[in-house]
Design an enzyme around this catalytic site. Structure first.
Site, PDB file in Angstrom:
ATOM      1  N   ASP A 200       0.832  -1.197   0.000  1.00 55.35           N
ATOM      2  CA  ASP A 200       0.000   0.000   0.000  1.00 55.35           C
ATOM      3  C   ASP A 200       0.879   1.264   0.000  1.00 55.35           C
ATOM      4  OD1 ASP A 200      -2.858   0.954   0.480  1.00 55.35           O
ATOM      5  OD2 ASP A 200      -1.843   1.943   2.146  1.00 55.35           O
ATOM      6  N   GLU A 253      14.401 -15.292   0.603  1.00 51.42           N
ATOM      7  CA  GLU A 253      14.712 -16.357   1.575  1.00 51.42           C
ATOM      8  C   GLU A 253      13.788 -17.558   1.361  1.00 51.42           C
ATOM      9  OE1 GLU A 253      14.118 -14.531   5.402  1.00 51.42           O
ATOM     10  OE2 GLU A 253      15.811 -13.159   5.114  1.00 51.42           O
TER      11      GLU A 253
HETATM   12  C1  NOJ Z   1      -4.455   2.920  -0.836  1.00 53.55           C
HETATM   13  C2  NOJ Z   1      -5.577   1.985  -0.544  1.00 53.55           C
HETATM   14  O1  NOJ Z   1      -5.886   1.274  -1.716  1.00 53.55           O
HETATM   15  C3  NOJ Z   1      -6.714   2.843  -0.045  1.00 53.55           C
HETATM   16  O2  NOJ Z   1      -7.888   2.100   0.079  1.00 53.55           O
HETATM   17  C4  NOJ Z   1      -6.310   3.471   1.255  1.00 53.55           C
HETATM   18  O3  NOJ Z   1      -7.323   4.369   1.671  1.00 53.55           O
HETATM   19  C5  NOJ Z   1      -5.013   4.249   1.129  1.00 53.55           C
HETATM   20  N1  NOJ Z   1      -4.023   3.533   0.388  1.00 53.55           N
HETATM   21  C6  NOJ Z   1      -4.426   4.557   2.488  1.00 53.55           C
HETATM   22  O4  NOJ Z   1      -3.937   3.390   3.089  1.00 53.55           O
END
Ligand code: NOJ
Length: 543
Positions: A200, A253
């Protein structure tokens, strides 16, 4: 060959997939109960959006504990059972890692609040004194991606940075302890048999916070290429790749090495770094999330992404929908000039889906054509739960029920992303269309019933059956990662050949075009005669 290079990955948003216990929230036992469905669909992997303990300030992307399952969603034993069940059906498992921020309930953040200024506990996050004589002004005028200020004040007067919701404090990635804790998390899930990680906000971890902090007004969007590469203080800095080089060592790993895919909103020329074999290995290509249904745009996006991926030794990804955007059947059913810009899509959602008028039929027809097109391309494809049912966005969730923090933080200027996160319909009726024994955590519209899995299961014309057929053919035909444009490609038609005689032709409209020679094996809508109608894709085998 790395398994992920041409895999079809199905994204599960766990709280809205299937609810086993009737509390209205989807859970891991719900996923377990639907493993036969996933296997019949023909996917190669699932990616689960966060299922970790969370107060849901941002749909689970506010993580309290990276190495556990939210009690409402199950237990680690459920997770192990789910993984084993999926593996038994040859479906790999990708989990979501959220390294840019924890939740404000994470033990580290609680400790930081208790600890004094300048303490090691505060140094895991980004704390600063405020400006002005009494420090009552935030350290900078930065705005959160969900709207409102990106700094929040704590009782002793300091401020902490949160590029998303206030409940998502940003971590300090210059802190060795933070780095080590994440490699511990990567090993924790890898040891449990997880095959890969979706990362993310992968472009956000390395920040330049040398004071004075740059004013928001001078901070150009790094995506549009207006800045020299890597110079934005918050996004896409070169130092971020040192982190992924460490992660790569952890991935390697294991046998097979664990896979990574970056969610990196960066200029396309910068994407290959995230996808490097020394880094995460793959990066999302989100270009189709923003593209119009238009042959020229698709042609450019396909050509650019295939050549970028090839240069980096990675394979590209195709994404038509995910949990953050308006579903593609809906995007393709809105007038192009309306859905082209974010502002217009936002207006459509804010109007409750009344203006401009959505053409549901043409939107779905184009979505089916787009699916066959992307599934025929080299690279991997990421599908978002519910698209196999041809679901449209749900635009009329009452404002008081909206969960997405973007709605409140933007003071209602954004409707938010709940419309693509409405729990799936499994049966034509019942309290939540078969999602679970009780009502669902977001209201489902009446039109979900006829689109349920049960309603589509045996209907040869259904979108679900089209997905199954397409994935089954793809398994048989998938071949080396190359393709050649055929001479009939033009401003209306995209026609390409894959090694082994598999060909794909899409007519973006407005009128019919002659079908190329070859044996037609699958079409996105029924086709008669030797004309390919508008907004239709056909797969052929060279005869
Ligand atoms: C991207 C994620 O896909 C989204 O759903 C989220 O709100 C933001 N990152 C923050 O983590």
């Amino acid at each position: 060959m790395d398994w992920w290079r041409q895999a079809v990955v199905y994204q599960i948003y766990p709280r809205s997939f299937a609810d086993s216990d009737g509390d209205g929230v989807g859970d891991l036992r719900g996923v377990i109960s639907r493993i036969p469905y996933l296997a019949a669909l023909g996917i190669d992997a699932v990616w689960l959006s966060p299922f970790y303990p969370s107060a849901l300030a941002d749909g689970g992307y506010d993580v309290d504990d990276y190495r556990d399952v939210d009690p409402q969603l199950g237990t680690l034993a459920d997770f192990d059972e789910m993984t084993a069940g999926l593996h038994a059906r040859r479906i790999r498992v990708i989990v979501d890692i959220v390294p840019n921020h924890t939740s404000n309930r994470h033990p580290w953040f609680r400790e930081a609040l208790e600890a004094p200024k300048g303490s090691p506990a505060r140094n895991r996050y980004i704390f600063r004194d405020g400006l002005g004589p009494d420090g009552a002004q935030p350290p900078s005028d930065w705005v959160s991606l969900f709207g409102g200020p990106a700094w929040a004040r704590v009782p002793d007067g300091q401020w902490y940075l949160h590029l998303f919701a206030a409940e998502q404090p940003d971590l300090n990635w210059e802190n060795r302890e933070v780095r080590d804790d994440f490699t511990t998390t990567l090993r924790f899930w890898s040891d449990r048999g997880v095959d890969g990680f979706r990362v993310d906000v992968a472009h956000g971890l390395a920040k330049n916070l040398v004071e004075p902090l740059e004013p928001q007004a001078g901070m150009k969007d790094p995506i549009d290429g207006a800045l020299p590469p890597g110079t934005h203080p918050l996004w896409d800095r070169d130092a971020v790749h040192d982190i992924y080089a460490e992660w790569r060592q952890v991935f390697n790993e294991y046998d097979p090495p664990r896979a990574g895919v970056a969610e990196a909103w960066v200029h396309p020329s910068r994407r290959p770094k995230y996808a490097s074999p020394d880094g995460l290995g793959q990066a999302f290509n989100f270009d189709l999330l923003e593209a119009n249904w238009n042959a020229g745009e698709f042609l450019r996006i396909i050509t650019d992404n295939l050549s970028d991926a090839q240069r980096q030794g990675s394979s590209t990804t195709w994404v038509l929908s995910n949990h953050d955007g308006v579903r593609h059947a809906t995007r393709y059913g809105l007038p192009p000039e309306e859905y082209r810009s974010r502002d217009n899509a936002r207006k459509w959602l804010l109007s409750g889906g009344t203006s401009p008028r959505l053409e549901r039929g043409p939107g779905l027809r184009r979505a089916r054509a787009a699916l066959l097109l992307v599934l025929a391309l080299p690279g991997s494809a990421y599908l978002y739960q519910g698209e196999e049912l041809g679901l449209h966005e749900v635009p009329d969730i009452p404002f008081e029920l909206v969960q997405d923090p973007a709605h409140a933080r933007s003071r209602g200027a954004e409707k938010g992303r709940d419309g693509c996160r409405v729990p799936l319909p499994w049966t034509p009726g019942g309290p939540s269309f078969g999602f679970g024994p009780g009502a669902a955590h977001l209201p489902q519209p009446a039109w979900f019933g006829p689109l349920s899995v049960e309603a589509q299961d045996r209907d040869p014309a259904s979108t679900l059956v089209l997905y199954r057929q397409a994935l089954s053919w793809r398994h048989k035909l998938q071949t080396a990662e190359s393709m050649d444009w055929m001479p009939s490609t033009n401003g209306q038609v995209l026609h390409f050949a894959r090694p082994g005689g598999w060909r794909c032709v899409t007519n973006f409209g407005p009128g019919p075009v002659p079908l190329p020679n070859g044996t037609v094996i699958l079409t996105s809508v029924p086709v008669e005669g030797n004309q390919l109608p508008a907004d239709t894709t056909a797969w052929l085998l060279s005869s």
